[in-house]
Design an enzyme around this catalytic site. Structure first.
Site, PDB file in Angstrom:
ATOM      1  N   TYR A 122      -0.618   1.746  -5.752  1.00  0.00           N
ATOM      2  CA  TYR A 122      -0.886   1.069  -4.121  1.00  0.00           C
ATOM      3  C   TYR A 122      -0.351  -0.139  -3.925  1.00  0.00           C
ATOM      4  O   TYR A 122       0.317  -0.591  -4.732  1.00  0.00           O
ATOM      5  CB  TYR A 122      -2.501   1.224  -4.031  1.00  0.00           C
ATOM      6  CG  TYR A 122      -3.558   0.444  -4.728  1.00  0.00           C
ATOM      7  CD1 TYR A 122      -3.116  -0.525  -5.908  1.00  0.00           C
ATOM      8  CD2 TYR A 122      -4.670   0.932  -4.764  1.00  0.00           C
ATOM      9  CE1 TYR A 122      -3.721  -1.065  -6.832  1.00  0.00           C
ATOM     10  CE2 TYR A 122      -5.704   0.219  -5.655  1.00  0.00           C
ATOM     11  CZ  TYR A 122      -5.207  -0.723  -6.727  1.00  0.00           C
ATOM     12  OH  TYR A 122      -6.185  -1.420  -7.342  1.00  0.00           O
ATOM     13  N   GLU A 123      -0.377  -0.617  -2.492  1.00  0.00           N
ATOM     14  CA  GLU A 123      -0.125  -1.917  -2.161  1.00  0.00           C
ATOM     15  C   GLU A 123       1.627  -1.842  -2.164  1.00  0.00           C
ATOM     16  O   GLU A 123       2.272  -2.808  -2.413  1.00  0.00           O
ATOM     17  CB  GLU A 123      -0.619  -3.156  -2.528  1.00  0.00           C
ATOM     18  CG  GLU A 123      -1.954  -3.424  -2.152  1.00  0.00           C
ATOM     19  CD  GLU A 123      -2.260  -4.860  -1.963  1.00  0.00           C
ATOM     20  OE1 GLU A 123      -1.422  -5.705  -1.913  1.00  0.00           O
ATOM     21  OE2 GLU A 123      -3.534  -5.144  -1.948  1.00  0.00           O
ATOM     22  N   GLY A 124       2.125  -0.496  -1.889  1.00  0.00           N
ATOM     23  CA  GLY A 124       3.449  -0.432  -2.127  1.00  0.00           C
ATOM     24  C   GLY A 124       4.041  -0.052  -3.453  1.00  0.00           C
ATOM     25  O   GLY A 124       3.759  -0.670  -4.613  1.00  0.00           O
TER      26      GLY A 124
END
Ligand code: FAD
Length: 390
Positions: free
Chosen positions: A366-368
């Site tokens: 997550y968050e890229g």
């Protein structure tokens, strides 16, 4: 690294460490097994003023200058040593103030930051959609201006704290024909008519964190809740992630440290061939690699957060991507090795390393994802190479 912390930062870290030890460790297995959202721990953190450590004093926080990113990371790291799921009620909320601080009006900050500082309300960030993950520019949620409101329609998926948070930053298209350049960011309050919550995800790990759909069906959001200007939605999202990715890295670091600590305890208890397994050099080498990687991750994270807090934001996207990639890969490697050192017992849920390995995986996603972070680092290096080529 620890010698670089100020006295105040050390006391914040020690407070978080105490809560992790005394309040989180005893309940983490139950909360994981039963997917319990940790409202009791949220209250504990609020009582200890730990939600204030990343919010400026003007808005009832404790930060006198800078963004308080080091403080936020120290708390996230300590809580993650005990449970990387429970920490997300805190770390997901730490994402909330960044868009407001970077792009909010004074009125928006005065309205939304004090309840976050007090830990009375939690925050969430809604960007991802079913057809727009890494390619966030493909979002389809729309925000149509109608008098003094925007009318939102669409669905966000996989939103941390979804349903439990009161304050959401949501990115939606105000000019769909312009694609990503037509996106804008809004603060949306829980309880807004037309805003509801859909599927709650069942996950591999971080079970004490809730991950939900956000559904917008003609949700009317006051025009005053626009963050920055129309068309700035992706700038809001990317600048927010620059400041929040060190938090994911700190979560990963905490997971790895927690796993090493459990492993160091185990190697002096488990005996094979008439010896404690720590006496085998093959085990010592694994421990050596685990400890070295953790120390390197810690150095990368806190040198970055120190820069951010001093207001030096040169190359912050590049460095945040590095910290996130490195620390999350360390968390995955260290927890996998921890399970290996525990042998068959490591594979059983009786020992916490099994949960830690499941929890570590999300930090690479997550968050890229880490592929996207490597793209960010690679793009920066392509530019550097071009400069050298003249
Ligand atoms: C538990 C959890 C919590 C989350 N919380 C939030 C939240 O609070 N708010 C929010 O907005 N989102 C949240 N997300 C969404 C998360 O950020 C996305 O899942 C993530 O960005 C990846 O998007 P995706 O899942 O659609 O994968 P995809 O984008 O479909 O990627 C699939 C695979 O392709 C790879 N890939 C894609 N593009 C490229 C490329 N250009 N080069 C190389 N490889 C590529 C990816 O790395 C991945 O391996 C959460 C997700 C999870 C699982």
């Amino acid at each position: 690294m620890q010698h670089l912390l100020t006295e105040e930062q050390r006391s914040i870290r020690d407070l978080a460490r105490r809560i992790a030890e005394e309040k989180i460790k005893p309940i983490r297995a139950k909360y994981d097994e039963e997917s319990i959202f940790p409202w009791d721990i949220v209250q504990e953190l609020a009582r200890a003023d730990l939600f204030r450590v990343f919010i400026p004093v003007e808005y009832e926080g404790l930060v006198e200058q800078g963004h308080g990113v080091t403080n936020m990371c120290l708390v996230t790291e300590e809580l993650s040593k005990a449970c990387a799921g429970i920490v997300l009620a805190y770390a997901g909320t730490a994402l909330g103030p960044f868009p407001l601080l970077l792009f909010g009006t004074e009125e928006q900050k005065k309205k939304y930051l004090p309840p976050l500082a007090a830990g009375k309300k939690l925050a969430a960030f809604g960007l991802t959609e079913p057809m727009a993950g890494s390619d966030a520019g493909s979002i389809r949620t729309t925000a149509r201006r109608d008098g003094d409101h925007y009318v939102l329609n669409g669905t966000k998926v996989f939103i941390t704290n979804g349903g439990e948070a009161e304050i959401y930053t949501v990115v939606a298209l105000t000019q769909p024909e312009k694609g990503a350049r037509g996106a804008s960011a809004f603060v949306v309050e829980k309880g807004t008519p037309g805003f509801s919550f859909g599927k709650k995800e069942k996950k591999m790990g971080i079970h004490a964190s809730v991950t939900s759909e956000l559904i917008f069906e003609d949700a009317r959001v006051p025009a005053g809740n626009l963050l920055g200007r129309e068309g700035m939605g992706f700038i809001v999202a990317m600048k927010t992630f620059d400041l929040s990715r060190p938090g994911v890295a700190a979560q990963a670091l905490g997971i790895a440290e927690g796993a090493l600590e459990e492993t160091l305890r185990y190697v002096n208890q488990r005996r094979q061939f008439g010896k404690n397994i720590i006496s085998f050099q093959g085990i010592q080498w694994m421990l050596a690699d685990m400890a070295t990687q953790i120390e390197a991750a810690r150095a990368l994270i806190y040198s970055l957060t120190d820069r951010i807090d001093r207001g030096d934001t040169r190359d912050v996207g590049y460095l945040s991507a590095m910290a996130k990639v490195f620390a999350s890969d360390v968390a995955m490697k260290v927890t996998t090795d921890a399970v290996q050192v525990f042998g068959g017992y490591g594979y059983m849920s009786d020992y916490p390393v099994e949960k830690m390995m499941r929890d570590a995986k999300i930090t690479q996603i997550y968050e890229g994802t880490n592929q996207i972070q490597r793209n960010v680092i690679g793009t920066h290096l392509v530019k550097e190479a071009a400069k050298l080529a003249g």
